[in-house]
Design an enzyme around this catalytic site. Sequence first.
Site, PDB file in Angstrom:
ATOM      1  CE  LYS B  93      48.505  41.106 -12.239  1.00  0.00           C
ATOM      2  NZ  LYS B  93      47.606  41.435 -11.118  1.00  0.00           N
ATOM      3  CD  GLU B 115      46.116  34.885  -7.379  1.00  0.00           C
ATOM      4  OE1 GLU B 115      46.702  34.320  -6.437  1.00  0.00           O
ATOM      5  OE2 GLU B 115      46.322  36.077  -7.672  1.00  0.00           O
ATOM      6  CB  SER B 382      48.819  47.328 -16.394  1.00  0.00           C
ATOM      7  OG  SER B 382      47.803  46.821 -17.232  1.00  0.00           O
TER       8      SER B 382
END
Lengths: 270, 405
Positions: B93, B115, B382
Amino acid sequence: MMAPSLETVFATCRRQQRKALVVYVCAGDPSLACTERLLPRLAAAGADIIELGVPFSDPMADGPVIQAASQRALAGGASLEGMLAMARRLKATLTAPVVLFSYYNVLMQYGVERLARDSAAAGIAGWLVVDLPAEEAAEIAPALDQAGLCRIPLVAPTTPAGRLGKVLGGAAAGGFVYYITVTGVTGARQEVPPDLAHNLDQLRAHTALPVVAGFGVASSETARLVAAHADGVVVGSALVKLMAEAPDDDARIEAATQFVASLAAALRAA
Amino acid sequence: MLCLMKNYPHDGHFGPYGGRYVAETLMPALLELEQAYLAASADPAFQDELDALLRDYVGRPSPLYLASRLSEQCGGARIYLKREDLNHTGAHKVNNTVGQALLARRMGKRRLIAETGAGMHGVATATVAALFGMSCDVFMGAEDIRRQAPNVARMKTLGAQVVPVTSGAATLKDAMNEALRNWVSTVRDTFYVIGTVAGPHPYPVMVRDFQSVMGREAREQILRQAGRLPDAAIACVGGGSNAMGLFAGFVDDAAVALIGAEAAGAGIASGKHAASLSGGRIGVLHGNKTYLLQDRDGQIIETHSVSAGLDYPGVGPEHALFKDTGRAEYCAVTDAEAIAAFQTLCRLEGIIPALESAHAIAAAMARAPRQAKDGILVVCLSGRGDKDMNSVEEYLAAHPSERLA
């Protein structure tokens, strides 16, 4: 008697030297049966135009009051089909024109062309689609044109003057312009934004369509202040909240009718 | 380099998908953002600063690791893991939040909102807000706050405010609704850092471009380490940002299969899942047209996944296009399969993956035996799974027979 056209409503208001009162009702809150009884009463009490809110599971432009109303309506089984059937039954007697106020997904799943036809058959005058800006409006414009309905454009306080041509000039744009008075979601506010008069005056210089202003108008006093710079005002959350607080449908309809009558009186004096 | 001019959707659409389905109030901000993004991408100084941060702050390039014991157990293709779990903040991210925060600073915005579902994007946003001295509000579903408590503590420690969202199922979709509502009210001074390749244009393309660093690195690394391109690139898909970032490196290599693993929850047939490409219909939500989980009337339905980061009823519009064109294929991985893959990777490789990433591992474990011994799979790991220890324990307590002995 059929409801007059949007054009006729604003012409009549001008002749009577008053501002139009537009009321927002969340269809099916708490049941479509209640909404069906409510609408003729609101029209008789002085609502010039009715915005019939189509409930959606994810109302991203709405504050807590209308979010809760949408949830109640969905829990009560409201659907676009049911709303259209109701509008067809009211068509012959309702004295105020109805426009659909909706998020796009619900309209899209019904089928845009089919919905345009069914809307026209139910006497609905136009659609106001919250999340379909000018850039995406081509999705609905041909179907609306075909059915003789208008697409009501929205203008926000953040819309720069240079963009007004695009927003107001798109295909099927008509009926009136909805000016969003606040940079925010729906819901009552205490004060009128300081840039309101300037923005409304600027907007009216750009369009021949009537301009109504909404979002945050909660009382006769704010309605009068806002109306001074517009052709009409929209009252939504304040009405929805009042109804939600009433103990049963009779009380809901009574409270809403009285409130709308007081707003109409205030706008006659504006 | 941002591969911007390549595959840039100038009208904001990926085929019939994407677009800008938002309130007029937000349109001017989206148009301004697009202009700012196009200008920044063309500015070498922006690129240099981004590259330096990715190298010195995030710790890129992330390794591409040959998971030998996992490959051996699967008995087929060699499985390489793109180790995004080793990034600063522990997930992919941050690649995107560093880029968006740089853009926010360039645009003069002093407040970030985001969010978050699993909390990794929230942590990554809180991190860059601290780095750039900006204020930060993260919207998070109350249910996710409960199941991802460690990440909530991290965000608060970093100085962000975590705003609980209680509407709907109180998960990622509801957090995004609330973030959009907040943005409508604060759009003049606030930058909305969207964490996935969904939302209104230009977010899907911008987030893809910022995440494409993974795919570019992975392509170079596999060529260097294995001497050839992989047979497939595999990643999990919720909104789809890690998948799109990995796919971006291989999209022009027609021989490389692109495989997205969606969350099948209790199984597609059960209706309790979050696999919008496998089980959804085309619709409009959160500013873009894409595949959505919805009922006949167009009401969005609640999703189910053991992984908070995949618990979302939509998917990025470019994935929708890839599904239609067949450029990527999308499979669905159940909670049980993901939990099994989670435990297997822990035991065989000493790597605790995020539950989201465990879906990609499961897809790779299913595919590897079907490939020849010299086959190669590149899988996006990830994020790390520290945040998921409670969720995994809760799941295994309820399903004791699935616990690896």
